[in-house]
Design a protein around this motif. Structure first.
Motif, short mmCIF file in Angstrom:
data_model
loop_
_atom_site.label_atom_id
_atom_site.label_comp_id
_atom_site.label_asym_id
_atom_site.label_seq_id
_atom_site.Cartn_x
_atom_site.Cartn_y
_atom_site.Cartn_z
N SER A 77 50.33 35.75 37.46
CA SER A 77 49.15 36.34 38.10
C SER A 77 49.51 37.58 38.90
O SER A 77 48.64 38.24 39.44
CB SER A 77 48.48 35.32 39.01
N SER A 78 50.80 37.91 38.95
CA SER A 78 51.19 39.07 39.76
C SER A 78 50.79 40.37 39.07
O SER A 78 50.76 40.46 37.84
CB SER A 78 52.70 39.06 40.02
N SER A 79 50.50 41.32 39.90
CA SER A 79 50.10 42.64 39.40
C SER A 79 51.22 43.25 38.55
O SER A 79 50.99 43.85 37.51
CB SER A 79 49.80 43.51 40.60
N LYS A 82 51.31 41.75 35.04
CA LYS A 82 50.19 42.18 34.20
C LYS A 82 50.40 43.57 33.63
O LYS A 82 49.86 43.91 32.60
CB LYS A 82 48.90 42.16 35.01
N LYS A 83 51.17 44.36 34.36
CA LYS A 83 51.33 45.75 33.95
C LYS A 83 52.63 46.00 33.20
O LYS A 83 53.00 47.14 32.97
CB LYS A 83 51.24 46.65 35.19
N ASP B 202 44.07 42.86 42.47
CA ASP B 202 44.24 43.60 41.23
C ASP B 202 42.95 43.48 40.43
O ASP B 202 42.11 42.67 40.70
CB ASP B 202 45.41 43.00 40.45
N ASN B 222 44.55 48.18 44.06
CA ASN B 222 45.51 48.36 42.98
C ASN B 222 46.51 47.22 42.85
O ASN B 222 47.21 47.13 41.88
CB ASN B 222 46.31 49.65 43.22
N SER B 223 46.57 46.39 43.83
CA SER B 223 47.62 45.37 43.77
C SER B 223 47.06 44.03 44.19
O SER B 223 46.36 43.92 45.18
CB SER B 223 48.75 45.79 44.72
N ARG B 224 47.35 43.02 43.41
CA ARG B 224 46.85 41.70 43.75
C ARG B 224 47.89 40.99 44.60
O ARG B 224 48.89 40.52 44.10
CB ARG B 224 46.57 40.89 42.48
#
Lengths: 163, 356
Positions: A77-79, A82-83, B202, B222-224
């Motif tokens: 689930s971390s940003s 995901k990227k 995010d 921009n960031s979760r």
């Protein structure tokens, strides 16, 4: 009776004993040996730095499993995750065809099913035990197990493996 | 057969090398961390010292300039003194007009020597400043070199990450409105939860459903990253706290269970058939079990989030690898509502209506 689990020597013994279990669980959760290694390191570092008093070794084992599963979820689930695109999707291990087919099928399952399948089939845990560790209802674990088996049968094209 | 094959496949995964690497990391961890902290402290001290020196110098300089502005005679005297000692070009100029005042003479000197700007007249002071600046740089460099760790020492990534994680927590603690002490039995007036300093999410652009990563954010960003620090408290204590902060909608109730403490606290637990409060960096999870079917999430969002929930600042949907989750935010606490059984198309409609 409180269980003495705070000495460094004891913690090292625990790490040696449960490293394989946690690392393999992490591999099944992350589908990537590098992420699995990071998560395993993170889990044991937390354990080493933890002042928590455990009731028994089983309690420690359950805690380690739970933190591993949660850390894996956190990774997904971390940003950052995901990227990014993993360099390798497969786990670089030479396996006979049948084993590879079975393992690959498990990796295609959603993460929550993989955890249940791994603990049930590899760690030989009962559904009640899995439910306790993952903080789920036992009925939930059973239904997840059932859905996971159905999906595996579809992936493996038949239920021969489950006979 | 499946079981045997799965076991065999798992047993083939090499664990020896990862184990050795991890043990090495663990052994180096405390020492490296200590050295890193010591180095940071020394560097901070050196920086503070250098800053004091600079400020003192600048202060004196500013004071002198002000004095010169207020008293032109001093300025002239200073110029005379500097010209005497620096062998300025003006000193070699023989065109000094007789019968002129010292001030006029100085002005004339400036005019007849186009290369002699006012800065040149004050060159000695400027040179002193440059010299002092250079000396200060050298001193700073020497301090840094003295306290710098040997080049061959590296800090394992795990430790750096760990330190960063702790730094995040400490920041959150430091900026929390009310930080309880270690006593877990504090009253509700001092909330048992230390709210995070910042919450970022995010997702797609603000108020848009982003189908590419199945995520959605009402809060935007921009960031979760949800930073929440809690401490060990009983569930009933926490429920009491929640009860004070948020009133549940009709048909929903907070289940009280005082039988267990928050234990595994690093991440939230996602469940199929119940709502779960999630702490990303806390001491555990607690569940809110709805007395109605979870499929009424639509009702939830229409009545609970969009219409006057006291204390709720924002609500978001977030995509997982196989399911949607819904979050609501209140005072830095993220409450996650699992929506695995909800039709995603229906959820999109709800999201769209929320975004309008």
């Amino acid at each position: 009776m409180k269980f003495l689990s705070q000495t460094k020597e004891y913690k090292h013994m625990i790490i040696e004993k449960y490293f394989n279990m946690i690392y393999r669980l992490a591999v099944s959760q992350t589908k990537d040996i590098h992420n699995a290694e990071d998560i395993t390191n993170e889990v044991f570092l937390k354990y080493m730095n933890s002042n928590k008093t455990f009731e028994s070794e089983e309690h420690i084992k359950a805690w380690l499993i739970r933190v591993t599963v949660n850390s894996s979820k956190s990774l997904f689930s971390s940003s950052w995750f995901k990227k990014t695109v993993p360099l390798e999707e497969d786990i670089p291990v030479d396996m006979p065809e049948e084993e590879s087919e079975v393992y690959g099928a498990v990796l295609k399952l959603p993460q929550k099913y993989r955890a249940v399948i791994h603990l049930f089939y590899y760690e030989d845990m009962k559904t009640a035990q899995i439910a306790q560790i993952l903080n789920l209802k036992e009925t939930t674990v059973r239904s997840q197990l059932s859905r996971a088996r159905d999906t595996l049968k579809e992936i493996l094209k038949g239920d021969d493996y489950f006979v | 057969m499946f079981k045997d094959l799965y076991k065999q496949a798992n047993d083939r995964i090499d664990t020896k090398e990862p184990f050795e690497r991890m043990m090495k990391n663990l052994e180096n961890a405390p020492q490296s961390a200590d050295k890193k902290i010591a180095f940071i402290r020394k560097a901070e001290y050196a920086a503070a010292l250098a800053a004091c020196v600079c400020l003192t110098f600048v202060g004196v300089k500013v004071y002198n300039q002000n004095e010169l502005k207020q008293n032109p005679v001093l300025d002239i005297q200073k110029n005379i003194k500097e010209n005497d000692t620096s062998q300025n070009k003006i000193d070699t100029n023989d065109d000094i007009l007789p019968n002129t005042s010292l001030q006029e003479n100085t002005q004339i000197k400036k005019e007849v020597s186009p290369n002699n700007s006012s800065s040149e007249l004050k060159m000695p002071a400027k040179e002193k400043y440059q010299q002092a600046k250079t000396d200060n740089s050298i001193a700073t460099e020497s301090v840094q070199q003295e306290y710098a760790p040997p080049a061959d020492e590296t800090v394992p990534d795990t430790i750096i990450n760990n330190a960063a994680e702790h730094a995040e927590i400490y920041t959150a603690e430091a900026t929390a409105e009310s930080v309880p002490d270690d006593n877990a039995n504090e009253s509700i007036e001092t909330p048992p939860v230390m709210a995070a300093a910042a919450i970022m999410f995010d997702g797609g652009s603000d108020k848009q459903y982003d189908s590419s990563d199945t995520s959605y954010s009402l809060a935007g960003g921009n960031s979760r990253s949800i930073n929440i620090t809690t401490k060990e408290i009983t569930l009933s204590e926490y429920y009491d706290y929640i009860g004070k902060k948020i009133s549940m909608p009709e048909g929903y109730e907070i289940k009280t269970d005082n039988s267990k403490l928050f234990e595994v606290g690093e991440n939230g637990i996602f469940t199929d058939d119940r709502w779960t409060i999630v702490f990303e960096k806390g001491n555990g999870t607690a569940e809110i079990t709805p007395s109605k079917d979870i499929s009424s999430v639509k009702h939830y969002f229409e009545t609970y989030v969009t219409t006057n929930i006291s204390g709720v600042d924002a609500a978001i949907f977030s995509g997982g690898d196989a399911e949607f989750s819904a979050y609501m935010i209140s005072d830095g606490i993220a409450y996650e509502i699992n929506t695995a059984n909800i039709d995603k198309e229906e959820l999109k409609k709800i999201i769209s209506s929320l975004a309008e």
